[in-house]
Design an enzyme around this catalytic site. Sequence first.
Site, PDB file in Angstrom:
ATOM      1  N   MET A 386       2.793   2.257   0.188  1.00 31.25           N
ATOM      2  CA  MET A 386       3.797   2.157  -0.874  1.00 31.25           C
ATOM      3  C   MET A 386       4.833   1.102  -0.501  1.00 31.25           C
ATOM      4  SD  MET A 386       5.018   3.127  -3.746  1.00 31.25           S
ATOM      5  CE  MET A 386       6.478   2.311  -4.371  1.00 31.25           C
ATOM      6  N   GLU A 421       1.099  -4.941  -0.010  1.00 32.59           N
ATOM      7  CA  GLU A 421       2.436  -4.328  -0.137  1.00 32.59           C
ATOM      8  C   GLU A 421       3.545  -5.360   0.042  1.00 32.59           C
ATOM      9  OE1 GLU A 421       2.270  -1.602  -1.457  1.00 32.59           O
ATOM     10  OE2 GLU A 421       0.231  -1.038  -0.913  1.00 32.59           O
ATOM     11  N   HIS A 424       4.218  -7.287  -3.074  1.00 33.55           N
ATOM     12  CA  HIS A 424       5.065  -6.538  -4.018  1.00 33.55           C
ATOM     13  C   HIS A 424       6.555  -6.768  -3.769  1.00 33.55           C
ATOM     14  CE1 HIS A 424       2.393  -4.096  -6.396  1.00 33.55           C
ATOM     15  NE2 HIS A 424       1.883  -3.424  -5.392  1.00 33.55           N
TER      16      HIS A 424
HETATM   17  N1  BES Z   1       2.346   0.923  -5.574  1.00 33.37           N
HETATM   18  C1  BES Z   1       1.136   1.339  -4.984  1.00 33.37           C
HETATM   19  C2  BES Z   1       1.189   2.743  -4.428  1.00 33.37           C
HETATM   20  C3  BES Z   1       1.033   3.824  -5.462  1.00 33.37           C
HETATM   21  C4  BES Z   1      -0.206   4.103  -5.969  1.00 33.37           C
HETATM   22  C5  BES Z   1       2.126   4.561  -5.880  1.00 33.37           C
HETATM   23  C6  BES Z   1      -0.342   5.101  -6.933  1.00 33.37           C
HETATM   24  C7  BES Z   1       1.990   5.548  -6.832  1.00 33.37           C
HETATM   25  C8  BES Z   1       0.750   5.823  -7.357  1.00 33.37           C
HETATM   26  C9  BES Z   1       0.749   0.415  -3.836  1.00 33.37           C
HETATM   27  O1  BES Z   1       1.230  -0.872  -3.947  1.00 33.37           O
HETATM   28  C10 BES Z   1      -0.742   0.292  -3.826  1.00 33.37           C
HETATM   29  O2  BES Z   1      -1.280  -0.265  -4.743  1.00 33.37           O
HETATM   30  N2  BES Z   1      -1.402   0.821  -2.800  1.00 33.37           N
HETATM   31  C11 BES Z   1      -2.826   0.803  -2.716  1.00 33.37           C
HETATM   32  C12 BES Z   1      -3.305  -0.041  -1.571  1.00 33.37           C
HETATM   33  C13 BES Z   1      -3.636  -1.446  -1.972  1.00 33.37           C
HETATM   34  C14 BES Z   1      -4.116  -2.257  -0.808  1.00 33.37           C
HETATM   35  C15 BES Z   1      -4.625  -1.539  -3.096  1.00 33.37           C
HETATM   36  C16 BES Z   1      -3.285   2.226  -2.496  1.00 33.37           C
HETATM   37  O3  BES Z   1      -2.440   3.075  -2.249  1.00 33.37           O
HETATM   38  O4  BES Z   1      -4.472   2.459  -2.591  1.00 33.37           O
HETATM   39 ZN    ZN Z   2       0.248  -2.125  -5.241  1.00 36.50          ZN
END
Ligand code: BES
Ligand code: ZN
Length: 690
Positions: A386, A421, A424
């Site tokens: 996150m 991350e 972001h």
């Molecule tokens: N913002 C998301 C985390 C998130 C996911 C928060 C779902 C709330 C609900 C984060 O940036 C993200 O996308 N994380 C991915 C990893 C990424 C490398 C694709 C994850 O958690 O799978």
């Molecule tokens: Zn993300």
Amino acid sequence: MLSESPDPLLISSSPIPDYGSTERNNEMGRSSKPLSASNSSLSFAFSFGMRRIILIVALVLLLAVVLSSLITYLITRPPRAFNPETDREDSIPDVPDSSGPSAESLRLPKTLFPDNYRIQLKVHLPGYGATLSKERNLTADVDLTIKMIVKEATNEIVLNSKEFNFTDDSFAIEKKTREGHLATLNFIGLKVEKELEKVIVHTEGLTVGETIYLKVKYTARILDILGGLYASSYKDEAGNTKIMAMTQMEPTDARRMVPCFDEPSFKATWDVSVEHPVGTIALSNGMETGIIPTSSGWQLTTFKQTPKMSSYLLAVVVGDLSKTETTNSNGVLIRVWARHETVEDTRYALEAGSKVLAHYDHYFGIKFPLEKMDMVACPDFSAGAMENWGLVTYRETDLLYNSETYGMGEKQRVATVVAHELAHQWFGNLVTMEWWGDLWLNEGFATLVEYDGTDFISDKNYHMEEEFVRDALEGALAADSLPTSQPLSFKIDKSIEVNEAFNPISYDKGGSVLRMIRSVLGPAVFQEGLKVYLQKHSYANAAAADLWAALQVAADRHNIMGPRNSPLNLHHFASQWTTQMGFPLVSSRRVNGTFVEFSQQRYKSTNATQERLKYRTPQLGFKWDIPLWMTRGSGDVSELFWIDRDQPLLLPIPENQFFVMNIDSYGFYRTHYGEEGWKRMGTALADDHK
Ligand code: BES
Ligand code: ZN
């Protein structure tokens, strides 16, 4: 990620009637008298037995007649016509969960705007230097002041809030007088709208332009779900259970720790301080500004004020953690935190983070605005990671690496997640989508950039450009050819859809469509447009249209051409790909000895089920302006042509010339050459596979 809605037919199947077979046997047993030795009783018994047999035979016959007519009816009845207004058996329901409040009723009014939150938490974490009473265990005492500006006259302060036990004494309201003093405002009453996740504070009339302060004192629970402020536990090397407290707010769980304006467009600064047991460290978005002992066993850590940011990016971590640290080439302190026993495994993430953060400074043309970047490995974590501003949290397996226990795949995963991350921090944190219906802007963009970021971290060792096609593009085409899909930008009708937006469409199609746009513009022009976008909307919010407008500035500077032989109109082109679900199949057909025709139709992997009613008839009629990359002959050069949304493209290609469409898979579509075309390609490849 995207989940298919259950078939309503399966859910509504009627309960199976209970025939009570044991009861029936008992009934019959009771009606048959025991046989006695006397004659009269024997003949009575006989005639009674006969009657019973006749009765049973009659019943069986009746049952047979009823059953056979039922079967005949079921087989021969005429099929019922499908009524799209009332029948949904063969389509994906519009609203996955029809219960619960509408998204509209969940929104906050625009009467007040937050400017600053001052929040102090006292975190009662067991197992460390502080003695805690049983009732205080795993709670946090919160002292909160929200500074707000009145935008429209009102006598209500409406905040998002979830599961607090407020009392009337929890609240005090003040306003700044013209002379700059503070004056107390009347607290009239409190209304908790449990279902809407809101609390409404009634006060005396507030006038436009006034600055008011809402002060709230309350106790929050440290939760045992992986959202809001929650406890994460693990065993240390000696086998003792240890507990840490941490937060996960996105998308709508900040309101579980703090009553706040919990929508992405209400950006405000946060002054955080945390009182925590001796033996633990506390982290938040900003750099620590001081650590002082308070009472026996307790200490207070204060943090630097955050930039203006959305509530879903707020983060706090309290625990007994170790770190590795470095300062990157642009002077940002990078620290990676983990349990003591795994701290050596943080070194790769430290190197990756420090490298890629400096790379993004350069790529986005804006320096990372905080003085530190903390990354924490968390034993219990719901997502992979996150992007909280300045305090990114990770699942342990997505941050920790050592070459003895882990394989190359895990190393690559760490680089990818860190690259995602940290992207972001600009795309998402500095500039945030206006509302969750454009979540794809955040996640699609981070998906696109994570590949470049990972290439940078690994000195191109992982060939991420090729990985993109296999991971993101193929996944997106698969998901978007199903009736369960949705457009990239969509209207959120139910609050539950906020969570559903974290799906392969937002991530993978989002990344793929942005990559197609980048390929049309060329990477340098695309980057120039991004800089315009980030500069213009820093510390604020943006919608997809704002991105198109910024890319347009760069496209115009460089005279980028689009379909119909006209300068590219980005809004017109891009919204065809973002406002309707699905994508085209481009088919080639030889018309004569000179020309080949390229035409489009929507690609679907099944016709058995219909898409949601609200996405079924898009204004643009499932037609797209398609950038067609074409390689002719044995040349390596790929030329860009356009298939207009309303007519096929004709290209002169000699009969013996071999051609390949979309050779680098920049386009978000599938291709088909017809039987003759595939055969020709087969022969050409058999002749010379290079
Ligand atoms: N913002 C998301 C985390 C998130 C996911 C928060 C779902 C709330 C609900 C984060 O940036 C993200 O996308 N994380 C991915 C990893 C990424 C490398 C694709 C994850 O958690 O799978
Ligand atoms: Zn993300």
